[in-house]
Design a protein around this motif. Structure first.
Motif, short mmCIF file in Angstrom:
data_model
loop_
_atom_site.label_atom_id
_atom_site.label_comp_id
_atom_site.label_asym_id
_atom_site.label_seq_id
_atom_site.Cartn_x
_atom_site.Cartn_y
_atom_site.Cartn_z
N VAL A 1 -4.85 1.98 -1.89
CA VAL A 1 -4.23 2.04 -3.21
C VAL A 1 -2.83 1.41 -3.14
CG1 VAL A 1 -3.43 3.58 -5.05
CG2 VAL A 1 -5.59 4.03 -3.88
N VAL A 32 0.42 3.69 -8.74
CA VAL A 32 0.94 5.07 -8.81
C VAL A 32 2.39 5.16 -9.26
CG1 VAL A 32 -0.62 5.91 -7.02
CG2 VAL A 32 1.67 5.19 -6.38
N ALA A 83 -2.03 9.52 -5.93
CA ALA A 83 -2.91 8.35 -5.91
C ALA A 83 -4.28 8.62 -6.47
CB ALA A 83 -3.06 7.87 -4.47
N GLU A 84 -4.44 8.36 -7.72
CA GLU A 84 -5.77 8.32 -8.33
C GLU A 84 -6.79 9.21 -7.66
OE1 GLU A 84 -6.94 4.30 -7.74
OE2 GLU A 84 -5.71 3.58 -9.36
N SER A 95 0.85 -1.20 0.00
CA SER A 95 0.00 0.00 0.00
C SER A 95 0.88 1.25 0.00
CB SER A 95 -0.88 0.02 1.24
OG SER A 95 -0.08 0.26 2.38
N LEU A 96 0.28 2.35 -0.43
CA LEU A 96 1.00 3.63 -0.39
C LEU A 96 1.44 3.94 1.03
CD1 LEU A 96 -1.20 5.80 -2.75
CD2 LEU A 96 0.68 4.25 -3.28
N LEU A 113 3.70 9.29 -4.22
CA LEU A 113 2.73 8.57 -3.39
C LEU A 113 1.43 9.34 -3.24
CD1 LEU A 113 5.11 7.16 -0.66
CD2 LEU A 113 4.04 5.91 -2.53
#
Lengths: 215, 215, 215, 215
Positions: free
Chosen positions: C76, C81, C56-57, C19-20, C53
């Motif tokens: 995410v 990313v 993210a979308e 994960s981020l 980071l």
């Protein structure tokens, strides 16, 4: 009508050692905006509201970056942001007092306490549902609003007139008017014809129908 | 009791071209959580709630950084985040219907519209205040709750009994019980002694006092 | 001087499915600002920088609230990313070309690839350390800067003059001047007296010492 | 090569009373990551980096919400978050010392001060450009790396050999090797044929060409 008849029993609670992040996820999942904070022995330690979760000790933050906030939400525990001086009520409190407390303190719920233990919760939604019930809002019937003299015995006359025509009163509420010599009455009535009821009520001296509608 | 008698007239509004940032500052300053969005001609274009302000087109954001958010809050306008399909009410709507709409849609206020123009707003707090009024919560007196047969004429008997002792009924509400053959009545009464009233009410066949308290 | 002699071997990497939030924590802990993204087979799939980071979308966000951001950072994954078109280098690339790539692309590191596999990383700090080495910045000595004619043979004359006095050149660098008929030379020299060296160098026709200092 | 010949003169600055929000917007617009903080009299009061802007007194925040952050970014001034103990350099400092300071302190720029006034700024990018210049990275030619004995006179032999063949040395740098009895030399040479130069250099006793390429 007392709090005990309208509260939710066995409310959802949260452990004081949960993280803010988990508390938020749980609230979203359960669709609640408040959670009493309770340890295993059922003693309520505090209350958290969704909004309180962001009151997490910003003084312990070292920057305003989203990473700092993200970190605090995962690290800071419910017990360090919960409200500890919780405004509560009891089962035997009249429901209008509970509403009064919520309105005056701008809070959306009241934990219900018996012998230091949490036994229920009463929320804004419970007040709204009770409000509608007082008007029999979900029942069909004639809804009549009258104005009459603000003195003893007037409500007896009105309810008698309805009863004499065989009408069943599913809701009755009284309210103040700007003209304090008068008082308002709202009734929800069924089992009686609109014309007949109108005529009967209009015979009451000093009273007048100001609104009548079928609902 | 209709919406018009409990709504706030001339509500605060906001221009559709204000920024989210200014809208938030205005809400904070005015201590409101919703604002109807109105152009000069008084036609309501939408509604924004405090929570909606953060629903600002995250799709137009290019990152999750606080700078991006900060920028959007200053650049994005009220009109692009306001709710356009607003649930509204009218002045002549029964107040319990307004409460019903708020409860069912989980909304905290209803703009009041007449001829496409905004003429008022009714909020949760208005419902709470009306709720307390229905119980005469702010007036002193005896608060009595009775249970009696769920049939026509019962309310007339109870109110007659009070009137016969010279009691003035400042509030009267009826409510359902789990046992549907019975119905509950809550009264707020003054100008009568507790013992005398208790005795009079206990003579009504089928009825029993389940709570009585001085408030 | 080629990349292989100044790169870090066996660089830290991260899995594409982290994960981020975990990627950020790992970067902080390891004090790095970039991580190559590598699956078990050592093939590099992408690169993430600390700044990426937060890219993210945001289009998948439904609000700008910190909760939404918090949620995305946990949900995410690195792979969605990371930069996929990574600018890389090889072990046999001249180090000044690596520096050129970093400067032109405003990037702080270059993964070093051999046969599609990640074998090292070269960063800004490596360039800085090499820069200082070219000046023998951490060694004691006389630091002399000369200006002389911009033509073949001049450097040979200068280095010969130093050698003839028994001087050891620990660093030698040449650079351009605004006056393009001239060229600058910076030397770091030890084992020779300042006066003797000055005198020897000042005898070189066309050259002049523009700075000399003991360091 | 001294700082004055590679710094940027008349750097962009910012007023101490600007808001963080405006400082950020200005940095984005100007594509810089640092700004010296200067009042009208040119005395430097501090330095702000893009990252510092989020170090805005979170202790004065009352919540972690984006509104709080938004508010602080508009209200807090540059002077309250700037670094006051700025690491600076002077015009007459050797450039490798400036690089040393940046590397050791992990900072991306150094303000250049003369008589308490800001006269320039030298950044990472300036170091990178100088690095490339030392290798004549943007000029065409033969790039040769040799290893030879780490002793006085070796550089003179190599440069003499190049000069004897008519070669023009556009860049010359020396560097350390793991084997400390040896030293590396990298040259960029033009006006001479590859085969001829190789042969000439290979005749130097103890030296060997370890890399040669046309660039």
């Amino acid at each position: 009508m007392l709090v005990k008849s309208r509260m939710s029993k066995y409310p959802l609670t949260i452990d004081p050692d949960e993280s803010l992040s988990d508390a938020h996820a749980y609230m979203r999942e359960q669709k609640v905006r408040h959670l009493p904070v309770v340890k295993s022995d059922e003693k309520m330690l505090g209350l958290i509201a969704e909004d309180d979760l962001l009151k997490a000790e910003p003084s312990s933050a070292t920057s305003l970056s989203v990473w700092e906030i993200h970190h605090l939400l995962m690290e800071v525990k419910v017990k360090s942001v919960m409200v500890k001086e919780v405004i509560t009520t009891t089962e035997d409190t009249p429901i209008e007092e509970a509403a009064h407390l919520m309105l005056d303190n701008k809070i959306g719920c009241l934990p219900v306490i018996r012998d230091d233990k949490l036994v229920g919760i009463i929320t804004e939604s419970d007040i709204f549902r009770t409000f509608m019930e007082l008007f029999a809002a979900r029942e069909k019937g004639l809804r009549i609003t009258l104005e009459g003299p603000n003195k003893a015995g007037e409500l007896a006359k009105v309810t008698r007139a309805v009863a004499d025509e065989g009408g069943y009163i599913s809701a009755c509420g009284t309210f103040n008017l700007e003209d304090t010599t008068k008082k308002g009455i709202t009734l929800k009535v069924r089992n009686v014809d609109r014309e007949i009821l109108s005529e009967a009520l209009s015979k009451i001296e000093g009273s007048s129908i100001i609104d009548i509608r079928k609902m």
